[in-house]
Scaffold this active site. Sequence first.
Site, PDB file in Angstrom:
ATOM      1  N   GLY A  79       0.805  -1.227   0.000  1.00 10.48           N
ATOM      2  CA  GLY A  79       0.000   0.000   0.000  1.00 10.48           C
ATOM      3  C   GLY A  79       0.830   1.265   0.000  1.00 10.48           C
ATOM      4  O   GLY A  79       0.752   2.049   0.948  1.00 10.48           O
ATOM      5  N   MET A 117      -1.870  -5.208  -2.988  1.00  5.81           N
ATOM      6  CA  MET A 117      -3.319  -5.420  -2.895  1.00  5.81           C
ATOM      7  C   MET A 117      -3.920  -5.582  -4.284  1.00  5.81           C
ATOM      8  O   MET A 117      -4.676  -6.512  -4.555  1.00  5.81           O
ATOM      9  CB  MET A 117      -3.981  -4.206  -2.232  1.00  5.81           C
ATOM     10  CG  MET A 117      -3.490  -3.909  -0.857  1.00  5.81           C
ATOM     11  SD  MET A 117      -4.375  -4.895   0.361  1.00  5.81           S
ATOM     12  CE  MET A 117      -3.233  -6.188   0.645  1.00  5.81           C
ATOM     13  N   ALA A 119      -1.561   4.072 -16.486  1.00  3.79           N
ATOM     14  CA  ALA A 119      -3.026   4.001 -16.589  1.00  3.79           C
ATOM     15  C   ALA A 119      -3.623   5.339 -17.023  1.00  3.79           C
ATOM     16  O   ALA A 119      -4.638   5.367 -17.726  1.00  3.79           O
ATOM     17  CB  ALA A 119      -3.610   3.581 -15.251  1.00  3.79           C
ATOM     18  N   THR A 132      -4.367   1.431  -8.355  1.00  2.00           N
ATOM     19  CA  THR A 132      -3.038   2.018  -8.227  1.00  2.00           C
ATOM     20  C   THR A 132      -2.974   2.651  -6.841  1.00  2.00           C
ATOM     21  O   THR A 132      -4.002   2.822  -6.185  1.00  2.00           O
ATOM     22  CB  THR A 132      -2.822   3.119  -9.287  1.00  2.00           C
ATOM     23  OG1 THR A 132      -3.887   4.066  -9.147  1.00  2.00           O
ATOM     24  CG2 THR A 132      -2.808   2.544 -10.693  1.00  2.00           C
ATOM     25  N   ALA A 168      -3.273   5.374  -5.525  1.00  2.00           N
ATOM     26  CA  ALA A 168      -3.711   6.759  -5.711  1.00  2.00           C
ATOM     27  C   ALA A 168      -3.895   7.505  -4.390  1.00  2.00           C
ATOM     28  O   ALA A 168      -3.878   8.736  -4.368  1.00  2.00           O
ATOM     29  CB  ALA A 168      -5.015   6.759  -6.502  1.00  2.00           C
ATOM     30  N   LEU A 197       2.276   7.207 -10.638  1.00  2.00           N
ATOM     31  CA  LEU A 197       3.176   7.717 -11.688  1.00  2.00           C
ATOM     32  C   LEU A 197       2.472   8.776 -12.544  1.00  2.00           C
ATOM     33  O   LEU A 197       1.471   8.493 -13.202  1.00  2.00           O
ATOM     34  CB  LEU A 197       3.612   6.558 -12.595  1.00  2.00           C
ATOM     35  CG  LEU A 197       4.579   6.934 -13.725  1.00  2.00           C
ATOM     36  CD1 LEU A 197       5.933   7.372 -13.179  1.00  2.00           C
ATOM     37  CD2 LEU A 197       4.750   5.773 -14.705  1.00  2.00           C
ATOM     38  N   CYS A 235     -11.354 -15.593   5.070  1.00  2.00           N
ATOM     39  CA  CYS A 235     -12.711 -15.748   4.529  1.00  2.00           C
ATOM     40  C   CYS A 235     -13.595 -14.739   5.254  1.00  2.00           C
ATOM     41  O   CYS A 235     -13.205 -14.202   6.285  1.00  2.00           O
ATOM     42  CB  CYS A 235     -13.225 -17.170   4.706  1.00  2.00           C
ATOM     43  SG  CYS A 235     -13.548 -17.636   6.401  1.00  2.00           S
TER      44      CYS A 235
HETATM   45  P1  NAD Z   1       1.165  -0.931  -4.101  1.00  2.00           P
HETATM   46  O1  NAD Z   1       1.889   0.322  -3.819  1.00  2.00           O
HETATM   47  O2  NAD Z   1       1.711  -2.224  -3.641  1.00  2.00           O
HETATM   48  O3  NAD Z   1       0.919  -1.062  -5.690  1.00  2.00           O
HETATM   49  C1  NAD Z   1       0.473   0.003  -6.499  1.00  2.00           C
HETATM   50  C2  NAD Z   1       0.774  -0.343  -7.945  1.00  2.00           C
HETATM   51  O4  NAD Z   1       0.283   0.725  -8.772  1.00  2.00           O
HETATM   52  C3  NAD Z   1       2.255  -0.500  -8.225  1.00  2.00           C
HETATM   53  O5  NAD Z   1       2.508  -1.758  -8.832  1.00  2.00           O
HETATM   54  C4  NAD Z   1       2.568   0.672  -9.152  1.00  2.00           C
HETATM   55  O6  NAD Z   1       3.562   0.348 -10.087  1.00  2.00           O
HETATM   56  C5  NAD Z   1       1.228   0.922  -9.816  1.00  2.00           C
HETATM   57  N1  NAD Z   1       1.053   2.281 -10.347  1.00  2.00           N
HETATM   58  C6  NAD Z   1       1.308   3.467  -9.745  1.00  2.00           C
HETATM   59  N2  NAD Z   1       0.994   4.482 -10.566  1.00  2.00           N
HETATM   60  C7  NAD Z   1       0.538   3.929 -11.715  1.00  2.00           C
HETATM   61  C8  NAD Z   1       0.066   4.469 -12.936  1.00  2.00           C
HETATM   62  N3  NAD Z   1      -0.013   5.770 -13.145  1.00  2.00           N
HETATM   63  N4  NAD Z   1      -0.296   3.588 -13.915  1.00  2.00           N
HETATM   64  C9  NAD Z   1      -0.203   2.244 -13.745  1.00  2.00           C
HETATM   65  N5  NAD Z   1       0.233   1.688 -12.597  1.00  2.00           N
HETATM   66  C10 NAD Z   1       0.586   2.530 -11.592  1.00  2.00           C
HETATM   67  O7  NAD Z   1      -0.314  -0.704  -3.521  1.00  2.00           O
HETATM   68  P2  NAD Z   1      -1.416  -1.795  -3.161  1.00  2.00           P
HETATM   69  O8  NAD Z   1      -1.100  -2.390  -1.857  1.00  2.00           O
HETATM   70  O9  NAD Z   1      -1.652  -2.685  -4.326  1.00  2.00           O
HETATM   71  O10 NAD Z   1      -2.692  -0.858  -2.936  1.00  2.00           O
HETATM   72  C11 NAD Z   1      -3.259  -0.170  -4.032  1.00  2.00           C
HETATM   73  C12 NAD Z   1      -4.331   0.791  -3.572  1.00  2.00           C
HETATM   74  O11 NAD Z   1      -5.474   0.091  -3.089  1.00  2.00           O
HETATM   75  C13 NAD Z   1      -3.886   1.691  -2.425  1.00  2.00           C
HETATM   76  O12 NAD Z   1      -4.371   2.988  -2.640  1.00  2.00           O
HETATM   77  C14 NAD Z   1      -4.520   1.076  -1.230  1.00  2.00           C
HETATM   78  O13 NAD Z   1      -4.702   1.992  -0.184  1.00  2.00           O
HETATM   79  C15 NAD Z   1      -5.828   0.597  -1.806  1.00  2.00           C
HETATM   80  N6  NAD Z   1      -6.400  -0.511  -1.030  1.00  2.00           N
HETATM   81  C16 NAD Z   1      -7.679  -0.889  -1.265  1.00  2.00           C
HETATM   82  C17 NAD Z   1      -8.233  -1.935  -0.540  1.00  2.00           C
HETATM   83  C18 NAD Z   1      -9.618  -2.405  -0.751  1.00  2.00           C
HETATM   84  O14 NAD Z   1     -10.107  -3.160   0.041  1.00  2.00           O
HETATM   85  N7  NAD Z   1     -10.268  -2.063  -1.804  1.00  2.00           N
HETATM   86  C19 NAD Z   1      -7.479  -2.588   0.412  1.00  2.00           C
HETATM   87  C20 NAD Z   1      -6.180  -2.195   0.604  1.00  2.00           C
HETATM   88  C21 NAD Z   1      -5.647  -1.183  -0.136  1.00  2.00           C
END
Ligand code: NAD
Length: 564
Positions: free
Chosen positions: A51, A186, A252, A273, A275, A282, A418
């Site tokens: 994250g 994630m 993206a 991403t 965000a 990026l 689960c």
């Molecule tokens: P992470 O930092 O491990 O991975 C993010 C990925 O996004 C990286 O692989 C990075 O290369 C990619 N990325 C960044 N900018 C990009 C762009 N412009 N275009 C394409 N790819 C791009 O993060 P994560 O642990 O996978 O978490 C992702 C997001 O989901 C976080 O914002 C996190 O807070 C959120 N999240 C959501 C839930 C949920 O339940 N829905 C749970 C946990 C986290």
Amino acid sequence: MTATSGPRPVRAARGTSITAQGWQQEAAMRMLMNNLDPEVAEHPDELVVYGGTGKAARNWASFDAMVRTLQTLKNDETMLVQSGKPVGVMQTHEWAPRVLLANSNLVGDWANWEEFRRLEALGLTMYGQMTAGSWIYIGTQGILQGTYETFAAVAAKLSHKGSAIATAVNDTLAGTITLTAGLGGMGGAQPLAVTMNGGVAVCIDCDERSIDRRVEHGYLDVKANSLDHALQLATEARDKREPLSIGVLGNAAELVPQLLAMDAPIDIVTDQTSAHDPLAYLPLGVDFHDMKQFAKDKPAEFTQRARESMAKHVEAMVGFQDKGAEVFDYGNSIRGEAQLAGYTRAFDFPGFVPAYIRPLFCEGKGPFRWAALSGEASDIAKTDKAILDLFPENESLARWIKMAGERVHFQGLPARICWLGYGERDKAGARFNDMVASGELAAPIVIGRDHLDAGSVASPYRETEAMADGSDAIADWPLLNAMVNVASGASWVSIHHGGGVGMGRSIHAGQVTVADGTKLAGEKVRRVLTNDPAMGVIRHVDAGYDRADEVADERGVRVPMREG
Ligand code: NAD
């Protein structure tokens, strides 16, 4: 003092020989280490678990001090951890948690990324995310089940909608294409969650390592050579109604608008991403390899450009929605960031919680998880079987447990997740404790949950978005949750700020409880796993959800304002 200690590979001990004074402390130590296991953490050298910059310890000296302290901590002592640094040991009592953690908390007016970064640079805090700083991250599986549930709900919605794009059959995603981005810790769960639901996924990431890692772990099927190649593979698989997940390298903010302009036949759009943290997204026109340095050298400029890029990305998501696609925010705050860049339609599509998950929250249901301290996969197989025995009537749970057993690649200590709710978790916990006591399991089980949860989170862009009574930003609930878990006998309890959606946008709490097979642990497990999900039920009763009222009546959750 080990001020010179630095990065090194960390791996939790396995088996029944312990170096701490008891299993509760040993469990905390193994889970801290497990969070940082190179198989589990995204960037273990930097202590980053997942994250964006979610960390398990402030720095290596703090990590060493926590391990050292946990090894000597007595059964009536509690270690206090302030944003990843151990700051005190107090005499408490046996029922008290062995560790209390507070991560990334800032006073309201100061609760923004700029101030957080300033304090972080001074070495005074760390970003704890959700399960990173509370030592119960179990790798990508942790989110896989939630993502699987969410896409199953999308499939059900599409198949009942009967619109032009609703080609999903029998509540599966067969015959649909999902477009998303982010294959990190994630987000990497998305492709497997889509294919488990029978659909096709096109997943964009700007870091080739993220794509390769997901292919290696079996979460992603193939890597395309180009966007056209990805689309060709996707449409072929969709036409044959075969599940397939495709990774494609790129930004993206560039590729999603490009796909919209090409009129690509996308049915479902979301994004994962990082965000929530504009320094981890990026920006357009920046080479991925220059990203880190640029973010470090010019954070303000980087933030501005990242937000503008997110605005383009979100604008294209709204464009897909205008064309009839099912579009939702998957909990990363991308709508909020796009809005900050001036894009006015950012909130035209909903967050996934109000769209699909809230009815489950009314039952106190959410991601329940456990890990086997033995390190043996057979312990998880036995607990899987126990879950199937305990809840034979729950078909979707049985489908998940079976698929997870076949397809989930363990990272670090074997673990399972689960979704269970009020009246279910305590039964599972008690059974696990009995299995440890009888020797059926080789070692104790650690039981926790995500902070994506029914009653321990205030997060107006995610878990508490669009609450029926408008109480989205009321943050008393997570604090009550933490206090209830402390009072009920959890092994470690944490209060965090900013996880998931970023600084200023969430307050949330975590608990982890160790089933070590003793009678005392059995009592603690029963109370914690009853009271923790009860917070989800009462939170939603209070907000006026009928389903939560029904659950409270059926399962006997006491709510004073409904009595008398
Ligand atoms: P992470 O930092 O491990 O991975 C993010 C990925 O996004 C990286 O692989 C990075 O290369 C990619 N990325 C960044 N900018 C990009 C762009 N412009 N275009 C394409 N790819 C791009 O993060 P994560 O642990 O996978 O978490 C992702 C997001 O989901 C976080 O914002 C996190 O807070 C959120 N999240 C959501 C839930 C949920 O339940 N829905 C749970 C946990 C986290």
